[in-house]
Enzyme design. Structure first.
Site, PDB file in Angstrom:
ATOM      1  N   GLY A 171       0.860  -1.194   0.000  1.00 51.04           N
ATOM      2  CA  GLY A 171       0.000   0.000   0.000  1.00 51.04           C
ATOM      3  C   GLY A 171       0.889   1.234   0.000  1.00 51.04           C
ATOM      4  N   ARG A 172       0.327   2.291   0.576  1.00 43.18           N
ATOM      5  CA  ARG A 172       1.058   3.568   0.545  1.00 43.18           C
ATOM      6  C   ARG A 172       2.448   3.474   1.176  1.00 43.18           C
ATOM      7  NH1 ARG A 172      -4.414   5.851   1.428  1.00 43.18           N
ATOM      8  NH2 ARG A 172      -4.258   4.766   3.394  1.00 43.18           N
ATOM      9  N   ILE A 173       2.521   2.882   2.383  1.00 38.35           N
ATOM     10  CA  ILE A 173       3.814   2.879   3.098  1.00 38.35           C
ATOM     11  C   ILE A 173       4.780   1.886   2.440  1.00 38.35           C
ATOM     12  CG2 ILE A 173       4.926   2.531   5.335  1.00 38.35           C
ATOM     13  CD1 ILE A 173       2.202   3.356   6.634  1.00 38.35           C
ATOM     14  N   THR A 229       6.761  -2.339  11.188  1.00 39.82           N
ATOM     15  CA  THR A 229       6.152  -1.064  11.608  1.00 39.82           C
ATOM     16  C   THR A 229       4.639  -1.115  11.371  1.00 39.82           C
ATOM     17  OG1 THR A 229       6.591  -0.114   9.419  1.00 39.82           O
ATOM     18  CG2 THR A 229       8.192   0.378  11.140  1.00 39.82           C
ATOM     19  N   SER A 230       4.082  -2.341  11.226  1.00 38.34           N
ATOM     20  CA  SER A 230       2.648  -2.443  10.918  1.00 38.34           C
ATOM     21  C   SER A 230       1.850  -2.567  12.216  1.00 38.34           C
ATOM     22  CB  SER A 230       2.388  -3.605   9.953  1.00 38.34           C
ATOM     23  OG  SER A 230       2.769  -4.843  10.524  1.00 38.34           O
ATOM     24  N   ARG A 231       1.632  -3.791  12.663  1.00 40.31           N
ATOM     25  CA  ARG A 231       1.013  -4.036  13.957  1.00 40.31           C
ATOM     26  C   ARG A 231       1.715  -5.259  14.566  1.00 40.31           C
ATOM     27  NH1 ARG A 231      -0.492   0.437  13.864  1.00 40.31           N
ATOM     28  NH2 ARG A 231      -2.625   1.261  14.012  1.00 40.31           N
ATOM     29  N   GLU A 276       1.690  -4.384  23.552  1.00 38.55           N
ATOM     30  CA  GLU A 276       2.210  -3.021  23.675  1.00 38.55           C
ATOM     31  C   GLU A 276       1.620  -2.410  24.929  1.00 38.55           C
ATOM     32  OE1 GLU A 276       1.819  -0.458  20.282  1.00 38.55           O
ATOM     33  OE2 GLU A 276       2.727  -1.949  18.960  1.00 38.55           O
ATOM     34  N   HIS A 310       6.626   2.188  19.254  1.00 39.06           N
ATOM     35  CA  HIS A 310       5.541   2.563  18.335  1.00 39.06           C
ATOM     36  C   HIS A 310       5.612   4.057  18.005  1.00 39.06           C
ATOM     37  CE1 HIS A 310       1.268   1.234  16.946  1.00 39.06           C
ATOM     38  NE2 HIS A 310       1.787   2.112  16.100  1.00 39.06           N
ATOM     39  N   ALA A 363       6.657   5.235  14.759  1.00 42.21           N
ATOM     40  CA  ALA A 363       6.934   5.420  13.322  1.00 42.21           C
ATOM     41  C   ALA A 363       6.368   6.724  12.768  1.00 42.21           C
ATOM     42  CB  ALA A 363       6.421   4.231  12.528  1.00 42.21           C
TER      43      ALA A 363
HETATM   44  C1  DGY Z   1      -1.142   4.423  12.832  1.00 38.34           C
HETATM   45  O1  DGY Z   1      -1.468   5.567  12.510  1.00 38.34           O
HETATM   46  O2  DGY Z   1      -1.856   3.443  12.592  1.00 38.34           O
HETATM   47  C2  DGY Z   1       0.180   4.250  13.495  1.00 38.34           C
HETATM   48  O3  DGY Z   1       0.401   3.000  13.975  1.00 38.34           O
HETATM   49  C3  DGY Z   1       0.424   5.315  14.546  1.00 38.34           C
HETATM   50  O4  DGY Z   1       0.704   6.438  13.825  1.00 38.34           O
END
Ligand code: DGY
Length: 307
Positions: free
Chosen positions: A137-139, A218-220, A249, A268, A270
């Protein structure tokens, strides 16, 4: 200037559940953080006048969206504004884990730096390596752009293939998940958390990766099985990991993953740049106020509520 009465939770820690359930009673709008669970229980506690839920995040796995949709409540999120900031941090984690930066810092702080050593803290090259992007996706796409600057080969896995034009402009090739795991020097995760992606990276997936590979998340947190990751990092199944998100978390300081020198964990952060958090705040407020006026949210995750 637009305004509304607001009951703002002032503490750093999230409101205890009981307190939250009590304080939502009668509200017309709710601006939630990803630490607030918005489900049937909370929606019932709020009552039928609730018009909008605005999440201060692009991810919305803390919200039971179907439960909101059943009640006709639009849910807003903050897509777009944090894309590049999040990719920056994912790339920083990738580089820091590859070149063992936290270990280097600890080494200097502990007074262990006595001389230059030909074998001291050898890491993995980033330039010219293969990057596997899970979730395009975007990221994920921003990761491909960054990888181009390091002359990396880019593979991606996503259930929805990118267009041929996007693949060409991003220099990325879609492959099956197993192939991506086996071929990549770095695997970076950018999927939503869904029942399908929970523990996507389990012991089987980790065993398919190279022993020199580094995993970045950096997702979940729950996309990765943390027990399996611990075993893989301890046993040399993969070389390292950089985690911005964990399960649970916060990750307790005495969690086994924290003790591993080849596992880099940050809390968390990012999207945590000054500019991006400001943009997210404005977007979340915009969604909230628009919903309170009964108008269509600028960024709505369940547009079906509008019929
Ligand atoms: C989100 O926006 O989903 C990130 O995990 C926190 O910015």
């Amino acid at each position: 200037m637009e305004s509304t009465d607001a009951d703002v939770w002032p503490d750093e820690l999230p409101p205890p559940r009981d307190e939250l359930l009590r304080r939502v009673e009668g509200v017309e709008g709710l601006l939630s953080l990803l630490t607030d669970r918005v489900d049937d229980e909370l929606l019932d506690a709020a009552g039928p006048q609730l018009k909008v839920v605005s999440n201060f995040a692009v991810g919305f796995d803390n919200i039971d969206v179907p439960a909101c949709t059943r009640r006709g409540i639009p849910v807003g999120n903050t897509p777009g504004v944090l894309t590049e900031t999040t990719a920056d941090l994912a790339f920083a984690l990738l580089m820091a884990a590859a070149r063992r930066l936290p270990e280097g810092c600890d080494y200097v702080r502990a007074g262990q730096w006595k001389t230059w050593g030909p074998m001291l803290l050898l890491g993995q090259d980033v330039h010219g390596a293969t990057l596997g992007i899970v979730g395009f996706g975007r990221i994920g796409r921003e990761m491909a752009r960054r990888a181009a600057g390091f002359s990396m080969r880019v593979l991606y896995y996503d259930v929805h293939p990118a267009s041929a034009e996007d693949e060409a402009s991003l220099g990325a090739r879609r492959v099956e998940m197993d192939y991506l795991l086996a071929e990549s020097d770095f695997v970076t995760l950018h999927t939503n958390l869904t029942p399908e992606t929970r523990h996507l990276i389990n012991s089987g997936a980790l065993r398919r990766m190279k022993p020199t590979a580094i995993l970045v998340n950096t997702s979940r947190g729950p996309v990765v099985d943390h027990d399996a990751l611990f075993e893989a990092l301890r046993g040399g199944v993969i070389a390292g990991a950089g985690l911005d998100v964990t399960d649970p978390e916060p990750l307790p300081a005495d969690h086994p993953l924290v003790s591993l020198p080849n596992c880099l964990v940050v809390p968390h952060i990012a999207s945590a740049s000054v500019v991006t958090r400001g943009r997210m705040a404005r977007m979340a407020a915009d969604n909230l106020l628009t919903g309170l006026r009964g108008e269509r949210l600028p960024t709505c995750v369940n547009p079906e509520v509008y019929g």
